[in-house]
Design a protein around this motif. Structure first.
Motif, mmCIF file in Angstrom:
data_model
loop_
_atom_site.group_PDB
_atom_site.id
_atom_site.type_symbol
_atom_site.label_atom_id
_atom_site.label_comp_id
_atom_site.label_asym_id
_atom_site.label_seq_id
_atom_site.Cartn_x
_atom_site.Cartn_y
_atom_site.Cartn_z
ATOM 1 N N GLN A 55 -17.508 38.029 86.617
ATOM 2 C CA GLN A 55 -17.806 37.576 85.269
ATOM 3 C C GLN A 55 -17.436 38.639 84.239
ATOM 4 O OE1 GLN A 55 -21.930 36.591 85.903
ATOM 5 N NE2 GLN A 55 -21.519 34.386 85.775
ATOM 6 N N LEU A 58 -13.646 38.674 83.810
ATOM 7 C CA LEU A 58 -13.183 37.557 82.989
ATOM 8 C C LEU A 58 -13.534 37.770 81.518
ATOM 9 C CD1 LEU A 58 -14.104 34.516 85.279
ATOM 10 C CD2 LEU A 58 -11.823 35.473 84.850
ATOM 11 N N PHE A 59 -14.716 38.316 81.283
ATOM 12 C CA PHE A 59 -15.129 38.594 79.919
ATOM 13 C C PHE A 59 -14.181 39.584 79.256
ATOM 14 C CE2 PHE A 59 -17.454 41.513 77.111
ATOM 15 C CZ PHE A 59 -17.792 40.635 76.087
ATOM 16 N N ARG A 60 -13.790 40.629 79.993
ATOM 17 C CA ARG A 60 -12.870 41.613 79.425
ATOM 18 C C ARG A 60 -11.500 41.000 79.143
ATOM 19 N NH1 ARG A 60 -14.691 46.493 83.458
ATOM 20 N NH2 ARG A 60 -16.464 47.237 82.203
ATOM 21 N N GLU A 61 -11.038 40.135 80.036
ATOM 22 C CA GLU A 61 -9.764 39.464 79.797
ATOM 23 C C GLU A 61 -9.842 38.598 78.540
ATOM 24 O OE1 GLU A 61 -8.784 37.271 83.307
ATOM 25 O OE2 GLU A 61 -7.669 38.947 84.194
ATOM 26 N N GLN A 62 -10.947 37.878 78.407
ATOM 27 C CA GLN A 62 -11.132 37.029 77.229
ATOM 28 C C GLN A 62 -11.201 37.874 75.964
ATOM 29 O OE1 GLN A 62 -14.936 35.028 76.811
ATOM 30 N NE2 GLN A 62 -13.913 33.176 76.085
ATOM 31 N N ARG A 63 -11.910 39.002 76.040
ATOM 32 C CA ARG A 63 -12.005 39.892 74.891
ATOM 33 C C ARG A 63 -10.628 40.396 74.470
ATOM 34 N NH1 ARG A 63 -13.815 45.612 76.527
ATOM 35 N NH2 ARG A 63 -11.725 45.359 77.402
ATOM 36 N N THR A 65 -7.728 38.995 75.029
ATOM 37 C CA THR A 65 -6.959 37.878 74.476
ATOM 38 C C THR A 65 -7.352 37.604 73.041
ATOM 39 O OG1 THR A 65 -6.718 36.859 76.666
ATOM 40 C CG2 THR A 65 -6.385 35.437 74.752
ATOM 41 N N LEU A 66 -8.673 37.584 72.789
ATOM 42 C CA LEU A 66 -9.153 37.323 71.440
ATOM 43 C C LEU A 66 -8.727 38.429 70.470
ATOM 44 C CD1 LEU A 66 -12.759 35.999 72.185
ATOM 45 C CD2 LEU A 66 -10.776 34.674 71.418
ATOM 46 N N GLU A 69 -5.086 37.796 69.649
ATOM 47 C CA GLU A 69 -4.941 36.657 68.739
ATOM 48 C C GLU A 69 -5.381 37.031 67.331
ATOM 49 O OE1 GLU A 69 -7.177 33.522 70.501
ATOM 50 O OE2 GLU A 69 -5.631 33.036 71.983
#
Length: 248
Positions: A55, A58-63, A65-66, A69
């Protein structure tokens, strides 16, 4: 004591100091969210990883990406802001122009200078005779001639971007020392087609069908409203001609 040994001892001492500090301050990480996100804490579970570790990954990957962006959005916003300022300056010059040639000169100077493009063209479709000869970026042609040279490029309501045929580029940008490779063309319309506004680049891929044309449409909409009264002041016949109707 050798230098490597001294370095190892200093490193071990530093780690111990950190550990002692954390033991003395067990609530240190409570307000250190950003630090926690950047730490890596693997579990001793062989090839398997815990659900918590997955988890966090995945959170770091999402961070990341955001963040990427957000950087892109900020860059686009800054680009659009600069584009708006350039468009506003151009429109002020167009509004203040005293004649058609002054208007065309202002457009050409702005497109080349502010926008960094290689060519611009304002072509009016009318059978009227102007009191002064068109200069620079301004052309005046008969509607049937324009339809013959540009064909279905005149059929739409929106900007058309692409490389165009050699004959079309030559018609839009005559007397060019270096050929124009790609073009963005916007119709000038009120209730009828009255001309086109075109910009060109020597780079073959600069304009394509997928690119946005908001600022070109913004400028062409203004031209479409300013040109009819100017034409009526300088010509003796109705300037706006329905080129589609004449071609049938």
């Amino acid at each position: 004591m050798t230098e490597p040994t001294a370095h190892q001892k200093a490193e071990a001492l530093t780690q111990e100091q950190v550990a002692d500090y954390l033991r003395s301050n067990p609530d240190f990480f409570i307000e250190q969210d950003e630090l926690l996100r950047s730490l890596t804490l693997p579990h001793d579970s062989g090839r398997a990883i815990s659900l918590v570790e997955r988890q966090v990954h995945l959170f770091r990957e999402q961070r990341d990406t955001l963040r990427h962006e957000l950087v892109e959005l900020v860059s686009i916003a800054r680009h659009n802001d600069r584009l708006f300022e350039k468009s506003k300056r151009l429109l002020m010059l167009i509004i203040e122009a005293r004649s058609l040639n002054d208007m065309a000169a202002a457009i050409d100077d702005s497109i080349r200078g502010d926008f960094g493009l290689d060519a611009s063209s304002v072509i009016l479709f009318t059978n009227a005779t102007l009191p002064t000869s068109p200069e620079g970026a301004l052309q005046v042609v008969a509607p049937d001639v324009a339809h013959k040279r540009l064909g279905n490029l005149l059929d739409g309501q929106r900007a058309v971007c692409g490389q165009f045929r050699d004959s079309e580029r030559a018609f839009l940008f005559p007397d060019r020392d270096e050929p124009i490779a790609s073009v963005a063309l916007v119709p000038l319309r009120t209730d009828k087609l009255m001309g086109v506004f075109a910009v060109g680049s020597r780079q073959s891929g600069y304009f394509d069908e997928s690119m946005g044309s908001l600022f070109l449409t913004y400028i062409s909409d203004t031209l479409s409203r300013l040109l009819p009264p100017i034409l009526q002041r300088h010509t003796s016949i109705e300037p706006v001609t329905d080129i589609v109707a004449e071609s049938r």
